[in-house]
Design a protein around this motif. Structure first.
Motif, PDB file in Angstrom:
ATOM      1  N   THR A  12      24.559  41.594  39.597  1.00  0.00           N
ATOM      2  CA  THR A  12      24.135  40.381  40.292  1.00  0.00           C
ATOM      3  C   THR A  12      23.871  39.177  39.390  1.00  0.00           C
ATOM      4  OG1 THR A  12      21.739  40.885  40.228  1.00  0.00           O
ATOM      5  CG2 THR A  12      23.027  41.847  42.025  1.00  0.00           C
ATOM      6  N   GLN A  13      23.745  39.385  38.056  1.00  0.00           N
ATOM      7  CA  GLN A  13      23.389  38.262  37.197  1.00  0.00           C
ATOM      8  C   GLN A  13      24.484  37.196  37.179  1.00  0.00           C
ATOM      9  OE1 GLN A  13      24.389  37.852  33.505  1.00  0.00           O
ATOM     10  NE2 GLN A  13      22.788  36.449  32.872  1.00  0.00           N
ATOM     11  N   ARG A  14      25.742  37.642  37.094  1.00  0.00           N
ATOM     12  CA  ARG A  14      26.894  36.742  37.205  1.00  0.00           C
ATOM     13  C   ARG A  14      28.083  37.587  37.631  1.00  0.00           C
ATOM     14  NH1 ARG A  14      29.567  32.749  32.578  1.00  0.00           N
ATOM     15  NH2 ARG A  14      30.944  31.635  34.022  1.00  0.00           N
ATOM     16  N   THR A  15      28.621  37.289  38.790  1.00  0.00           N
ATOM     17  CA  THR A  15      29.603  38.205  39.382  1.00  0.00           C
ATOM     18  C   THR A  15      31.044  37.940  38.972  1.00  0.00           C
ATOM     19  OG1 THR A  15      29.755  36.794  41.343  1.00  0.00           O
ATOM     20  CG2 THR A  15      28.149  38.586  41.404  1.00  0.00           C
ATOM     21  N   GLY A  16      31.361  36.668  38.674  1.00  0.00           N
ATOM     22  CA  GLY A  16      32.768  36.318  38.475  1.00  0.00           C
ATOM     23  C   GLY A  16      33.264  36.481  37.062  1.00  0.00           C
ATOM     24  N   VAL A  17      32.753  37.468  36.338  1.00  0.00           N
ATOM     25  CA  VAL A  17      33.133  37.684  34.940  1.00  0.00           C
ATOM     26  C   VAL A  17      33.620  39.115  34.762  1.00  0.00           C
ATOM     27  CG1 VAL A  17      31.655  35.909  33.924  1.00  0.00           C
ATOM     28  CG2 VAL A  17      30.689  38.159  34.441  1.00  0.00           C
ATOM     29  N   CYS A  18      34.395  39.326  33.702  1.00  0.00           N
ATOM     30  CA  CYS A  18      35.047  40.629  33.542  1.00  0.00           C
ATOM     31  C   CYS A  18      34.098  41.730  33.087  1.00  0.00           C
ATOM     32  CB  CYS A  18      36.225  40.516  32.573  1.00  0.00           C
ATOM     33  SG  CYS A  18      35.780  39.942  30.912  1.00  0.00           S
ATOM     34  N   ASN A  19      32.878  41.379  32.613  1.00  0.00           N
ATOM     35  CA  ASN A  19      31.945  42.428  32.193  1.00  0.00           C
ATOM     36  C   ASN A  19      30.879  42.716  33.239  1.00  0.00           C
ATOM     37  OD1 ASN A  19      30.243  40.230  31.910  1.00  0.00           O
ATOM     38  ND2 ASN A  19      30.256  40.263  29.673  1.00  0.00           N
TER      39      ASN A  19
ATOM     40  N   SER B  16      39.345  50.372  33.543  1.00  0.00           N
ATOM     41  CA  SER B  16      40.389  49.482  33.027  1.00  0.00           C
ATOM     42  C   SER B  16      40.313  49.347  31.512  1.00  0.00           C
ATOM     43  CB  SER B  16      40.253  48.100  33.676  1.00  0.00           C
ATOM     44  OG  SER B  16      39.010  47.512  33.356  1.00  0.00           O
ATOM     45  N   HIS B  17      39.631  50.292  30.840  1.00  0.00           N
ATOM     46  CA  HIS B  17      39.504  50.287  29.376  1.00  0.00           C
ATOM     47  C   HIS B  17      38.698  49.089  28.877  1.00  0.00           C
ATOM     48  CE1 HIS B  17      42.463  53.517  29.368  1.00  0.00           C
ATOM     49  NE2 HIS B  17      43.258  52.747  30.076  1.00  0.00           N
ATOM     50  N   HIS B  18      37.881  48.513  29.731  1.00  0.00           N
ATOM     51  CA  HIS B  18      37.076  47.349  29.354  1.00  0.00           C
ATOM     52  C   HIS B  18      35.709  47.807  28.844  1.00  0.00           C
ATOM     53  CE1 HIS B  18      34.854  43.596  29.589  1.00  0.00           C
ATOM     54  NE2 HIS B  18      35.963  42.924  29.881  1.00  0.00           N
ATOM     55  N   THR B  19      34.774  48.085  29.748  1.00  0.00           N
ATOM     56  CA  THR B  19      33.411  48.461  29.374  1.00  0.00           C
ATOM     57  C   THR B  19      32.896  49.537  30.314  1.00  0.00           C
ATOM     58  OG1 THR B  19      32.957  46.234  28.557  1.00  0.00           O
ATOM     59  CG2 THR B  19      31.046  47.611  29.059  1.00  0.00           C
ATOM     60  N   GLU B  20      32.307  50.577  29.743  1.00  0.00           N
ATOM     61  CA  GLU B  20      31.702  51.646  30.532  1.00  0.00           C
ATOM     62  C   GLU B  20      30.303  51.920  30.004  1.00  0.00           C
ATOM     63  OE1 GLU B  20      33.165  52.515  33.157  1.00  0.00           O
ATOM     64  OE2 GLU B  20      35.263  51.981  32.808  1.00  0.00           O
ATOM     65  N   VAL B  21      29.375  52.228  30.936  1.00  0.00           N
ATOM     66  CA  VAL B  21      27.960  52.378  30.589  1.00  0.00           C
ATOM     67  C   VAL B  21      27.431  53.696  31.125  1.00  0.00           C
ATOM     68  CG1 VAL B  21      25.656  51.352  30.771  1.00  0.00           C
ATOM     69  CG2 VAL B  21      27.686  49.868  30.781  1.00  0.00           C
TER      70      VAL B  21
ATOM     71  N   SER C  98      23.072  46.929  29.390  1.00  0.00           N
ATOM     72  CA  SER C  98      23.830  46.289  30.450  1.00  0.00           C
ATOM     73  C   SER C  98      25.267  46.001  30.024  1.00  0.00           C
ATOM     74  CB  SER C  98      23.155  44.968  30.838  1.00  0.00           C
ATOM     75  OG  SER C  98      23.972  44.220  31.721  1.00  0.00           O
ATOM     76  N   SER C  99      26.176  46.177  30.955  1.00  0.00           N
ATOM     77  CA  SER C  99      27.583  45.835  30.709  1.00  0.00           C
ATOM     78  C   SER C  99      27.752  44.360  30.365  1.00  0.00           C
ATOM     79  CB  SER C  99      28.437  46.165  31.937  1.00  0.00           C
ATOM     80  OG  SER C  99      28.068  45.358  33.043  1.00  0.00           O
ATOM     81  N   ARG C 100      26.796  43.523  30.741  1.00  0.00           N
ATOM     82  CA  ARG C 100      26.895  42.084  30.484  1.00  0.00           C
ATOM     83  C   ARG C 100      26.814  41.750  28.993  1.00  0.00           C
ATOM     84  NH1 ARG C 100      28.253  38.456  31.551  1.00  0.00           N
ATOM     85  NH2 ARG C 100      26.709  36.921  32.211  1.00  0.00           N
ATOM     86  N   PHE C 101      26.428  42.740  28.173  1.00  0.00           N
ATOM     87  CA  PHE C 101      26.427  42.517  26.731  1.00  0.00           C
ATOM     88  C   PHE C 101      27.806  42.694  26.110  1.00  0.00           C
ATOM     89  CE2 PHE C 101      21.830  43.617  27.180  1.00  0.00           C
ATOM     90  CZ  PHE C 101      21.319  42.446  26.666  1.00  0.00           C
ATOM     91  N   SER C 102      28.786  43.086  26.912  1.00  0.00           N
ATOM     92  CA  SER C 102      30.149  43.254  26.397  1.00  0.00           C
ATOM     93  C   SER C 102      30.796  41.877  26.283  1.00  0.00           C
ATOM     94  CB  SER C 102      30.968  44.153  27.322  1.00  0.00           C
ATOM     95  OG  SER C 102      32.249  44.382  26.783  1.00  0.00           O
ATOM     96  N   ASP C 103      30.434  41.185  25.219  1.00  0.00           N
ATOM     97  CA  ASP C 103      30.803  39.784  25.043  1.00  0.00           C
ATOM     98  C   ASP C 103      30.721  39.478  23.556  1.00  0.00           C
ATOM     99  OD1 ASP C 103      29.332  36.899  24.703  1.00  0.00           O
ATOM    100  OD2 ASP C 103      30.843  36.832  26.299  1.00  0.00           O
ATOM    101  N   GLY C 104      31.659  38.702  23.065  1.00  0.00           N
ATOM    102  CA  GLY C 104      31.709  38.441  21.633  1.00  0.00           C
ATOM    103  C   GLY C 104      30.430  37.869  21.077  1.00  0.00           C
ATOM    104  N   SER C 105      29.856  36.883  21.759  1.00  0.00           N
ATOM    105  CA  SER C 105      28.636  36.263  21.237  1.00  0.00           C
ATOM    106  C   SER C 105      27.479  37.241  21.256  1.00  0.00           C
ATOM    107  CB  SER C 105      28.287  35.011  22.045  1.00  0.00           C
ATOM    108  OG  SER C 105      28.056  35.340  23.406  1.00  0.00           O
TER     109      SER C 105
END
Length: 415
Positions: free
Chosen positions: A249-256, A336-341, A367-374
């Motif tokens: 729910t924090q941000r829905t329109g992102v790939c993580n 999809s080989h992206h992020t799994e928790v 959280s999966s939302r940490f799957s981000d370069g920054s």
């Protein structure tokens, strides 16, 4: 020559100017780029409003409009990301020892730029700044072909960065924006293998497949993010709920963002009624397996074939699994080989999950939302590679370089 060939050749020529550029100079330029973005924040937002107006008239989806939207906070985040890139060690020129051969040859490998990177993306104007900074620091020129949805935003961001380059007597072609989103030009761009070294597409599955099928240049694929949270029988259920709500729910329109929830049958009766209440409070649409239907009043029961969707919205698929292996098999089929928790207090289970799951980022109790370069310390990212050649996961500076062999001898010849 054509426009596309001219721009591609200019980028390849410009890339050569970075070969011996001092790291301190690069960092100074990057800091000035961040400062320039902040100084022109109002201009960027004005250009972005033009894109948003066109997006609304074209009736684009909420997820795409969210990615397209620039706010003062998001511009500040872009600028801060560039500053972080400036603070990171420059991978270019790093040397590692391999071995000394019995004949006395000394073998090393040195990191070198890829050359010219081509980014093809949709409604993501922040990619213009992220890719520009990352490619510049790693010694690459970048060609940016954004979709028509973000053209005004991308052009002004690029022009701001180009002005900084020119102030340091560097060619603006180091950061090139294709000014026309015509698909015929895109097809031509993907044929420029004499000048472009790699293509990185970011966007929907249709875009990725189109680029992969039509490019004569190597492609690093950044497919969709179908990310799962598996709540193990040994999970702390309060932590599990926090991970679920943040990931969905924090941000829905992102790939993580989370798109799937898997719950071990031993904790389903305790956990899933709480999930039903919390997701209802956040107005999340629920798709559920038949064996978990009893815990939800208004869920949509789905079959096996309906799992694996990237909703990019307040919507999620939930399944009750019988055991660890059932969860792993579900992820293997629908991920999809992206992020799994995984959420678990069992260290052995956590280790097994991280070693078994085939994804570019595998998390334990985070959280999966940490799957981000920054968030992972890379500064910005150029994308999250879901194929394995030559990068896997968030692509930062090192992923935009390769290695060449350095062989030193004293006159040895091969017998």
């Amino acid at each position: 020559m054509s426009l596309i060939k001219d721009l591609s050749q200019a980028a390849a020529t410009a890339a050569q100017t970075l070969a011996l550029l001092d790291e301190k100079v690069k960092n100074t330029i990057l800091v000035d780029m961040a400062r320039a973005l902040r100084a022109h924040s109002d201009d960027i937002i004005k250009a972005n409003l033009l894109d948003l107006d066109h997006a609304e008239k074209a009736d684009l989806g909420a997820a795409m409009i969210d990615r397209l939207t620039l706010t003062p906070e998001r511009i500040e985040s872009m600028a801060a990301g560039i500053e972080t890139v400036a603070s990171l060690p420059d991978p270019v020129g790093m040397v590692r020892e391999i071995c000394e051969r019995p004949n006395g040859l000394n073998i090393q490998k040195m990191r070198v730029p890829l050359g010219v990177v081509c980014m093809i993306y949709e409604a993501r104007p922040n990619v213009t700044a992220d890719a520009g900074a990352l490619c510049f620091k790693s010694g690459n020129a970048v060609i940016l072909r954004g979709g028509k949805e973000a053209l005004h935003s991308s052009k002004i961001i690029a022009s701001i960065l180009q002005n900084v380059l020119q102030a340091y007597q560097l060619p603006p072609a180091l950061i090139t924006v294709i000014p026309d989103p015509d698909r015929a030009l895109l097809l031509e761009l993907m044929q420029q293998r004499d000048f472009i070294d790699v293509i990185i597409p970011r966007g929907g599955e249709g875009l990725i497949n189109f680029v992969t099928d039509n490019s004569k240049i190597p492609v690093i694929q950044h497919f969709k993010g179908v990310c799962h949270l598996y709540v193990d029988k040994d999970a702390d259920l309060d932590i599990a709920m926090s991970l679920l709500l943040n990931g969905k729910t924090q941000r829905t329109g992102v790939c993580n963002a989370l798109e799937g929830l898997l719950v071990h049958q031993d904790v389903a009766a305790e956990f899933l009624p709480k999930v039903a209440a919390q997701l209802a409070a956040h107005k999340v649409r629920i798709n559920v397996s038949k064996n978990a239907q009893q815990y939800f009043e208004h869920a949509n029961v789905i079959s096996d074939d309906d799992f694996g969707q990237e909703y990019l919205d307040l919507e999620i698929a939930i399944r009750q699994v019988t055991d660890f292996d059932h969860a792993i098999n579900h992820i293997r089929r629908f991920g999809s080989h992206h992020t799994e928790v995984i959420c678990t207090q069992n260290e052995l289970t956590a280790t097994r999950f991280q070693r078994t799951v085939d994804a570019s980022v595998v998390m334990v109790n985070a959280s999966s939302r940490f799957s981000d370069g920054s968030e992972l310390g890379l500064g910005a990212e150029i994308g999250i590679a879901t194929s394995k050649l030559h990068a896997y996961g968030p692509m930062g500076l090192e992923s935009l370089t390769t290695e060449k062999y350095l062989v030193s001898g004293v006159g040895q010849v091969r017998a």
